[in-house]
Design a protein around this motif. Structure first.
Motif, short mmCIF file in Angstrom:
data_model
loop_
_atom_site.label_atom_id
_atom_site.label_comp_id
_atom_site.label_asym_id
_atom_site.label_seq_id
_atom_site.Cartn_x
_atom_site.Cartn_y
_atom_site.Cartn_z
N ASP A 56 13.51 31.60 83.60
CA ASP A 56 14.68 32.08 84.34
C ASP A 56 14.96 33.55 84.07
O ASP A 56 15.48 34.25 84.94
N ASP A 57 14.65 34.01 82.85
CA ASP A 57 14.96 35.40 82.50
C ASP A 57 13.87 36.37 82.92
O ASP A 57 14.00 37.58 82.70
N GLU A 117 22.83 39.18 80.58
CA GLU A 117 23.84 38.12 80.55
C GLU A 117 23.22 36.79 80.12
O GLU A 117 23.93 35.90 79.64
N LEU A 118 21.91 36.66 80.31
CA LEU A 118 21.23 35.43 79.93
C LEU A 118 21.31 35.19 78.43
O LEU A 118 21.36 34.05 77.98
N ASP A 141 23.86 36.04 76.50
CA ASP A 141 25.20 35.50 76.28
C ASP A 141 25.26 34.02 76.67
O ASP A 141 25.85 33.20 75.96
N ASP A 142 24.65 33.69 77.79
CA ASP A 142 24.63 32.30 78.24
C ASP A 142 23.90 31.42 77.23
O ASP A 142 24.35 30.31 76.91
N ALA A 143 22.76 31.91 76.72
CA ALA A 143 21.97 31.15 75.76
C ALA A 143 22.76 30.94 74.47
O ALA A 143 22.76 29.83 73.91
N ARG A 144 23.43 31.98 74.01
CA ARG A 144 24.21 31.86 72.78
C ARG A 144 25.39 30.91 72.97
O ARG A 144 25.77 30.18 72.06
N ARG A 145 25.98 30.94 74.16
CA ARG A 145 27.10 30.04 74.46
C ARG A 145 26.62 28.57 74.40
O ARG A 145 27.30 27.71 73.84
N LYS A 146 25.43 28.33 74.96
CA LYS A 146 24.88 26.97 74.94
C LYS A 146 24.55 26.53 73.52
O LYS A 146 24.77 25.37 73.14
N TYR A 179 27.70 25.65 71.76
CA TYR A 179 28.14 24.34 72.24
C TYR A 179 27.41 23.22 71.50
O TYR A 179 28.03 22.24 71.05
#
Length: 320
Positions: free
Chosen positions: A221-222, A257-258, A260-265, A268
């Motif tokens: 995706d990245d 931004e990917l 940040d998304d990965a770190r957020r996941k 979680y």
């Protein structure tokens, strides 16, 4: 700093970058779930800055030697570096040989290099349950880069994805079944693919196999295409190229931004895992499940009680 220092003193020592305080706090997190929760609550606001690099692959791939050489390069740049080396634990004592710490003894003498060996403690993915906490502690003490070298147990090494921002997958020639040693499940988690011991016969075959498997996989995706780097850690070959590629991936991630998304996941997953662990532990204590299981285990063994029906009964009892 004595071992009986208060939690406040140890936390202060960690925030000041004191190695002994870091070591003591990691030991607490490793040995006690309650202390681990207390520590992570106290340091969370000081974390989130470190870039975590995972190094994984099958046993005998030379991960420790490779990590040693890469860390040297990062240290030379003036970075404060943390290293968590996971070794297999004894299934009987829970202890670990911790050979990685021995191999990296020279590095541990440097003021800004923090090295910690940890046992798997039975974790199936090759990572101790306290590894996330150890990463957070090193992050809180100011380590800009934290390396996590896994024990190397095959496909279950995908657990490193829960921790690392950049993952290196290391393979070697002559490991028997070349396809088996670089299963797609492991290959897909790699941001950088390493063929170590590239001076040995069969290294080109491993590289070509990796290329073929990457071509069969779907694009990421990245947009990052994992490079394949040939190294020989004991000779120092390919180390500079590896470090440059790591920096490229780090810089790319910081602008994306990917990341940040990965770190957020990942956050979680870590929180969910700790939540489930805490609920399970508290529930077991409140209802005395461990004690009752001890009383019933003989009857279960004799097939007088169905353990799965017993589990359903206890779950229904707990959620009422």
């Amino acid at each position: 700093m004595k071992s009986n220092n208060s939690m406040e003193e140890l936390l202060g020592g960690v925030f000041d970058g004191k190695k002994r305080a870091v070591a003591q706090l990691i030991s607490m997190a490793e040995n006690s779930v309650e202390k681990r929760m207390e520590i992570t609550k106290s340091i969370f606001h000081r974390t989130g800055d470190a870039h975590v690099i995972g190094i994984t692959g099958p046993p005998g791939a030379g991960k420790s030697s490779l990590t040693n050489e890469i860390v040297k390069e990062f240290y030379k740049e003036g970075r404060k570096v943390g290293v968590i080396a996971v070794d297999p634990s004894s299934p009987f004592s829970g202890g670990a040989i911790l050979g990685d710490r021995i191999r990296m003894n020279e590095l541990s003498l440097h003021e800004n290099v923090y090295i910690r060996s940890m046992g798997t403690r039975g974790a199936l993915g090759g990572l101790s349950h306290a590894v996330e906490s150890a990463v957070m502690i090193m992050d809180a003490c100011g380590c800009e880069t934290v390396f996590v070298e896994t024990v190397g147990v095959g496909q279950s090494e995908v657990d490193i994805m829960k921790v690392a921002d950049t993952t290196l997958v290391v393979s070697i020639p002559g490991a028997g079944d070349d396809i088996q040693s670089i299963k797609a499940g492991i290959l897909e988690i790699g941001d950088i693919l390493i063929v170590n011991k590239a001076d040995c016969k069969g290294a080109d075959l491993v590289r070509n196999t990796m290329k073929a498997m990457l071509q069969m996989g779907k694009p990421r995706d990245d947009g990052w295409i994992p490079p394949i780097i040939m190294t020989s850690a004991h000779r120092g070959d390919g180390i500079e190229e590896t470090c440059e590629t790591i920096r490229d991936h780090m810089n790319r991630g910081e602008r994306s931004e990917l990341m940040d998304d990965a770190r957020r996941k990942k956050l979680y997953e870590v929180i969910l895992s700790m939540l489930q662990q805490e609920i399970g532990r508290k529930t077991s204590d409140i209802y005395g499940l461990a004690d009752e299981l001890t009383k019933q285990i003989d009857r279960m063994h004799m097939r007088q009680i169905n353990p799965y029906e017993w589990i359903e009964e206890k779950v229904e009892q707990c959620v009422k």
